[in-house]
Every structure is written in C-alpha cells, then in structure tokens.
Write an enzyme that holds these catalytic residues in place. Sequence first.
Site, mmCIF file in Angstrom:
data_model
loop_
_atom_site.group_PDB
_atom_site.id
_atom_site.type_symbol
_atom_site.label_atom_id
_atom_site.label_comp_id
_atom_site.label_asym_id
_atom_site.label_seq_id
_atom_site.Cartn_x
_atom_site.Cartn_y
_atom_site.Cartn_z
ATOM 1 N N ARG A 148 0.867 -1.176 0.000
ATOM 2 C CA ARG A 148 0.000 0.000 0.000
ATOM 3 C C ARG A 148 0.903 1.226 0.000
ATOM 4 O O ARG A 148 2.025 1.189 0.513
ATOM 5 C CB ARG A 148 -0.896 0.031 1.235
ATOM 6 C CG ARG A 148 -1.854 -1.152 1.363
ATOM 7 C CD ARG A 148 -2.675 -1.018 2.644
ATOM 8 N NE ARG A 148 -3.653 -2.096 2.793
ATOM 9 C CZ ARG A 148 -3.439 -3.229 3.463
ATOM 10 N NH1 ARG A 148 -2.256 -3.414 4.064
ATOM 11 N NH2 ARG A 148 -4.376 -4.155 3.562
ATOM 12 N N LYS A 179 -2.755 -2.283 7.792
ATOM 13 C CA LYS A 179 -3.984 -1.872 8.459
ATOM 14 C C LYS A 179 -4.138 -2.601 9.786
ATOM 15 O O LYS A 179 -3.789 -3.768 9.913
ATOM 16 C CB LYS A 179 -5.183 -2.166 7.557
ATOM 17 C CG LYS A 179 -5.284 -1.235 6.351
ATOM 18 C CD LYS A 179 -6.564 -1.492 5.578
ATOM 19 C CE LYS A 179 -6.709 -0.515 4.424
ATOM 20 N NZ LYS A 179 -7.962 -0.745 3.653
ATOM 21 N N HIS A 248 -2.430 2.310 -5.831
ATOM 22 C CA HIS A 248 -3.215 1.115 -5.529
ATOM 23 C C HIS A 248 -3.442 0.270 -6.781
ATOM 24 O O HIS A 248 -3.677 -0.933 -6.673
ATOM 25 C CB HIS A 248 -4.547 1.506 -4.894
ATOM 26 C CG HIS A 248 -4.928 0.632 -3.741
ATOM 27 N ND1 HIS A 248 -4.202 0.574 -2.575
ATOM 28 C CD2 HIS A 248 -5.942 -0.261 -3.576
ATOM 29 C CE1 HIS A 248 -4.754 -0.295 -1.745
ATOM 30 N NE2 HIS A 248 -5.803 -0.820 -2.333
ATOM 31 N N ARG A 251 -0.771 -2.197 -6.789
ATOM 32 C CA ARG A 251 -1.063 -3.256 -5.808
ATOM 33 C C ARG A 251 -2.071 -4.243 -6.404
ATOM 34 O O ARG A 251 -1.918 -5.459 -6.256
ATOM 35 C CB ARG A 251 -1.605 -2.620 -4.527
ATOM 36 C CG ARG A 251 -2.001 -3.610 -3.421
ATOM 37 C CD ARG A 251 -2.300 -2.831 -2.147
ATOM 38 N NE ARG A 251 -3.127 -3.567 -1.202
ATOM 39 C CZ ARG A 251 -2.654 -4.408 -0.281
ATOM 40 N NH1 ARG A 251 -1.353 -4.645 -0.212
ATOM 41 N NH2 ARG A 251 -3.474 -5.023 0.562
ATOM 42 N N HIS A 274 -4.533 -9.142 3.798
ATOM 43 C CA HIS A 274 -5.980 -9.099 3.991
ATOM 44 C C HIS A 274 -6.374 -9.965 5.182
ATOM 45 O O HIS A 274 -5.953 -11.114 5.283
ATOM 46 C CB HIS A 274 -6.702 -9.619 2.740
ATOM 47 C CG HIS A 274 -6.668 -8.660 1.594
ATOM 48 N ND1 HIS A 274 -6.942 -9.031 0.290
ATOM 49 C CD2 HIS A 274 -6.402 -7.319 1.548
ATOM 50 C CE1 HIS A 274 -6.841 -7.980 -0.492
ATOM 51 N NE2 HIS A 274 -6.507 -6.940 0.243
ATOM 52 N N TYR A 283 -10.068 -10.758 -6.679
ATOM 53 C CA TYR A 283 -9.071 -10.954 -7.730
ATOM 54 C C TYR A 283 -9.346 -12.211 -8.556
ATOM 55 O O TYR A 283 -8.848 -12.343 -9.668
ATOM 56 C CB TYR A 283 -7.662 -10.988 -7.129
ATOM 57 C CG TYR A 283 -7.283 -9.666 -6.528
ATOM 58 C CD1 TYR A 283 -6.979 -8.575 -7.337
ATOM 59 C CD2 TYR A 283 -7.289 -9.476 -5.150
ATOM 60 C CE1 TYR A 283 -6.662 -7.346 -6.792
ATOM 61 C CE2 TYR A 283 -6.982 -8.249 -4.599
ATOM 62 C CZ TYR A 283 -6.672 -7.189 -5.423
ATOM 63 O OH TYR A 283 -6.379 -5.967 -4.881
#
Length: 305
Positions: A148, A179, A248, A251, A274, A283
Amino acid sequence: MPTQLLERYLTHLRTERRVAARTLTLYTDALTRLVAGAEELHIELNALQPHHVRMLMARAHAAGLSPRSLALQLSAWRGFYRWWGLQGGVKLNPVEGVRAPKAAKPLPKALPVDQAVALANQSPEHTDPALAARDHAIVELLYGSGLRVGELVGLDCQAGDAAAGWVDLADGSAQVRGKGSKWRSVPVGSAARDTLQAWLAVRPAVASAGEAALFVSQRGTRLSTSQVRTRLKTLALQAGLPTSVHPHMLRHSFASHLLQSSGDLRAVQELLGHANISTTQVYTKLDFQHLAKVYDAAHPRAKRR
C-alpha cells in the site's frame, strides 16, 4: 409548511453541522424529492410510514436512480426525520430500517502485464538523477511487493522499535505494518533490490541529516502519499501508458498477475495482508475476466463480442 420546515433543517445542516456545500446541495435535492413524493401519495410528511418510503424508493429505482444515489437519498431523509423527531414534530422515523439495494462492487483496476512491466522497466526522467533512482525503486516496490502507498512511505532505512517498516536487502524481504497495525513480511524481488541499492547509494546526497525515512522528497524529508501519487502519474505518462496510474493500481496488478500465474489465493491473501479471504476473492473475478478474453479470442465455439 414543508418548505419552511426543510429550510430550517438545511440551515441546521449548514450552520450547526457545517456540512460541505456539495453535501448540502445533494441533501436539498433529496429532500425536494421527498416532498414531491409525499404529495404524489397525498400524505403529509408527518404521516409518512415505512411502506410509503419503500414505495417512493421503488419508484425512484424504476426511474433509473442508482443504488448509490438511493442510499444517499435515504440518508438525507433519515437525517431529516431524526432531526424533526428531536424537535417534537414526529414520533416515528419512517426511514429507519429501510435499506437501499446493494450496489455492485466495481472490480479493482489492474494494469495488463505488459503495461505493468513497461512501467517498471521505464527509466524515470528527472532533472535530478538521484530522484530518478528513487522513483524507479518506488515503482518496483509497489508492483513487485504489492505494498500500500502508506506502507511504502512508512518504510525506514533501518529496523527499529519506532519504525513502521523496513527492507532487508540481504534477506530479500520487507517488514511492513499495515492496516490495524498488523505486521507482515513480503518478498522483495531481485529487480526491486537492484533499484533499492541504486537509490540507497545516492540517498545521502538528498536526505536531511538524521532523516530515518527510506524514501525522501527533494527537501530531504519523508515522502508523502500525495507526492508518490503525483510522481506515479508522471511516470506512467513517460512510459506511454494509455491510462492514469495510481499506487493502488500497482497493488491490484501485483495481486492479479500473481494469482493468474500461481492460482494460490491463500498466498495472495497473506502477501496483501488481507484479514479476510473474501477481500482477496475479488481478484478471482479479475482472473476470470482474463480467462474469458482468452476464451473469446481462441475457442472456435466462443461468442465473439
């Protein structure tokens, strides 16, 4: 009465809630539609019931209003009735519990492999050769490791308790705090390591004394996310890419291309950081789009579009 009431509420939004001018315009339009809808149903605003709200929403949906616009409209109505209830005007908020139809989630935009590689191979044009080396390393890390942009600019040159991340060139990995302050380790490929070594060789000439950041601006301080976005757009133009590129997107390209080649969804989930596999599953849809294009172009029984 409705006009004066709405003006009072809009004044409340503007002066007490201090909502943005654009939001105020959207809420004004939504509340105007509420009044018009109630008049069509021959019902006073203070007598509106949830089934009336659903009826108005169904009509708006049939007229072509998007799920996102319907959700905004409901939000405006809900807020109005909540405020009116506090004024003692209504006992029931007829909008509570009414939900807009779910909007389809757009697929993340990923570059085709050839365009991503062209961008990574592009030698950045910059008046300062040191900053050109920095830009090259940034692109390689974003695409090669799927970072990120916040994780990228948070990297320090050295590992440490205060660092939000760092790159271990000897080990070929990067430690990043993503995150939720969760740490993860991602591989750093040989191309990225080469560009990082080239940048580190000239970084002392750019960085301010004592600056811990791996990537610094022309002023010698830590690079910001907005500066990375601006540089990436410029680099994409220099590489002749037909689309605007943001961090992004690289990414997304990293994840999509890795999944196409490996088919290992769990591995991609770990590399992206994630928490839930459902976030990564988007994806697989990108991958299916790729397969569908191959099928349409190659299979004798495919339906040509």
